[in-house]
Design an enzyme around this catalytic site. Sequence first.
Site, short mmCIF file in Angstrom:
data_model
loop_
_atom_site.label_atom_id
_atom_site.label_comp_id
_atom_site.label_asym_id
_atom_site.label_seq_id
_atom_site.Cartn_x
_atom_site.Cartn_y
_atom_site.Cartn_z
N CYS A 84 0.82 -1.22 0.00
CA CYS A 84 0.00 0.00 0.00
C CYS A 84 0.85 1.27 0.00
O CYS A 84 0.32 2.37 -0.14
CB CYS A 84 -0.95 0.02 1.19
SG CYS A 84 -1.77 -1.55 1.45
N CYS A 207 -12.91 0.33 8.58
CA CYS A 207 -12.11 -0.20 7.46
C CYS A 207 -12.16 0.73 6.25
O CYS A 207 -13.22 1.27 5.92
CB CYS A 207 -12.65 -1.57 7.03
SG CYS A 207 -12.65 -2.78 8.37
N SER A 208 -11.02 0.83 5.57
CA SER A 208 -11.00 1.59 4.32
C SER A 208 -11.69 0.79 3.23
O SER A 208 -12.15 -0.33 3.45
CB SER A 208 -9.56 1.93 3.93
OG SER A 208 -8.81 0.74 3.77
N ILE A 210 -12.30 -0.85 -0.72
CA ILE A 210 -11.66 -1.53 -1.85
C ILE A 210 -12.02 -0.72 -3.09
O ILE A 210 -13.17 -0.71 -3.52
CB ILE A 210 -12.13 -2.99 -1.93
CG1 ILE A 210 -11.60 -3.75 -0.70
CG2 ILE A 210 -11.65 -3.64 -3.23
CD1 ILE A 210 -12.14 -5.15 -0.55
N LYS A 329 -10.41 5.97 4.19
CA LYS A 329 -11.67 5.51 4.76
C LYS A 329 -12.88 5.90 3.90
O LYS A 329 -13.79 5.10 3.71
CB LYS A 329 -11.76 6.12 6.17
CG LYS A 329 -13.00 5.87 6.92
CD LYS A 329 -13.05 4.44 7.37
CE LYS A 329 -14.46 3.96 7.51
NZ LYS A 329 -15.15 3.80 6.23
N HIS A 333 -9.17 3.61 -1.15
CA HIS A 333 -7.80 3.12 -1.04
C HIS A 333 -7.44 2.20 -2.21
O HIS A 333 -7.34 0.99 -2.04
CB HIS A 333 -7.65 2.40 0.31
CG HIS A 333 -6.27 1.90 0.61
ND1 HIS A 333 -5.13 2.43 0.03
CD2 HIS A 333 -5.84 0.92 1.44
CE1 HIS A 333 -4.07 1.77 0.50
NE2 HIS A 333 -4.46 0.85 1.33
#
Lengths: 388, 142
Positions: A84, A207-208, A210, A329, A333
């Site tokens: 990342c 969670c960020s 997808i 978030k 991402h």
Amino acid sequence: MARRVAVVAGGHSKFGKRYDATMRELTAEAYKPIYDEGITQDKIDATVLSYAASQFSGQGAGSALMADYIGLQGKPHLRVESACATGTASLRAAWGMVSAGLYDVMLVLGVEQMNRVSTATATEYMSRAGDMRWEYPYGISFPAFYALMASRYMSEYNMPHDILAKIAVKSHHYGAQNPKAHLPKEVSFEEANNAISICSPLNLYDCSLITDGAAGVVIAAEDRVKEFTDRPMWIKGIGAGASEMKIQDRPSLTTIPGAKYAAKAAYKMAGLEPKDMDMAQVHDCFTIAELIAYEDCGFAEPGKGPEMVENKENYHDGRIPVNCDGGLKSKGHPLGATGISMTYEVMKQMRGEAENASRQIDDVKHGLVHNVGQSGQFVNVFIYERGW
Amino acid sequence: MAERKELYLGYTTDKAMTPFMQDFLENLDEDRLMKSVCTSCSAEYLPPRQHCQKCLSEAKLTEMTESEATLYSYVVVNFAPETLSSKGVYIVAIGEFPSGLKLTAHITNFATMSGPPEVGMPLKLKFAKEADGKMITYRWLV
């Protein structure tokens, strides 16, 4: 003697579930605004064109595809991979080449196309960035790595989940004002605090996303900068760090050792301190990651990050505004694009060009980017200075 | 141990098994958890590694004598990676032995717990085999 290097232009695709595009079209979308500013292909000496995980597209030699698609035939290119942190790793590599005099002008562009596979498959791919012998077989997914940090942090500092939910509320507040964001919507504290569990203690709103997307910047050597802009953003400090491969081997789970090291190195190179920063873009792949970043970057003492959250010091009008673009978030991402997207946002804030005044940070002279790969195995911290 | 044991979710091995890993598994098959100890500088590793991280000398498998640990950290995985998505909820725990060595494994008897795990709670090492004996692992019990 190393040459000074500045970011002179940037471009950013819409982030989201981009079923209308693959990595080649996303690459073009991020480069087009740069082209429109006059930085045409002939002005670019070389490129770093990167993505984190080839499993998502199945495409090999992806940087060649990206270069070819945007008309950079014949220009040297390469791909850098650091999970990342791929975006800033690409920028670090390009900075080295420009600083050393190998090239004068480089395009650095990161992309990821993640939504052509199911969420479970994407989770599977990302979990393979853990140790394939000793971690992956136990089903330690990407959120699970950060949940291990969260459990330990919450226990050591007696922190309730509420703090993490408040970070999510902030991220979505700003993401809702960013037209490039993947999930531009406000969430309430109750929604964020009581959402369905993903990897307890982390829930859905910790969670960020997808995300599919791309972002690019152009960097130039000091004697070429004026050809492109009268508003250069100087790369003032760069620090890079690394943490143990297996998360169980880390000396602490309430910090990311590589991030702390990277931040210190960046401040030292820049000759600046945390208090000199007017804004920060930190790697909030999970809310706990943002909280730990406050401490690793020196904005709060260890264990005091929650006070920053409670006092809203991380808002655009606070002591140290953090992720006022929505962060990973809410903005999203796309792994390989993230570090470049963060850089683009600092440039935008410095230029006073945030789309909504309610997310514009006042008078940004110095900005920090903190980009983490996997659970901390790679970290890059950049410090930027306004050049006008 | 005549045939190789395949390890997937919750079972330690890897596909590209080495003689070192084969040795580790053969010991595990007989309920012995092995750490490794550097033959040159005596550094200890758990899980074991064949080469010392400090001096790159050979590290030899040595039996762990500790079986009780405390919970260093944990995660309750409700949404698993694809390969494990049929397994339902599972808990991954890092246990810390009194010697300071740590081990990552599943807690498998969490249904007996009255609430979520608590950092610092005691853990006990347990060996487990699938019925056909082809897969072996180590686990934590609370």
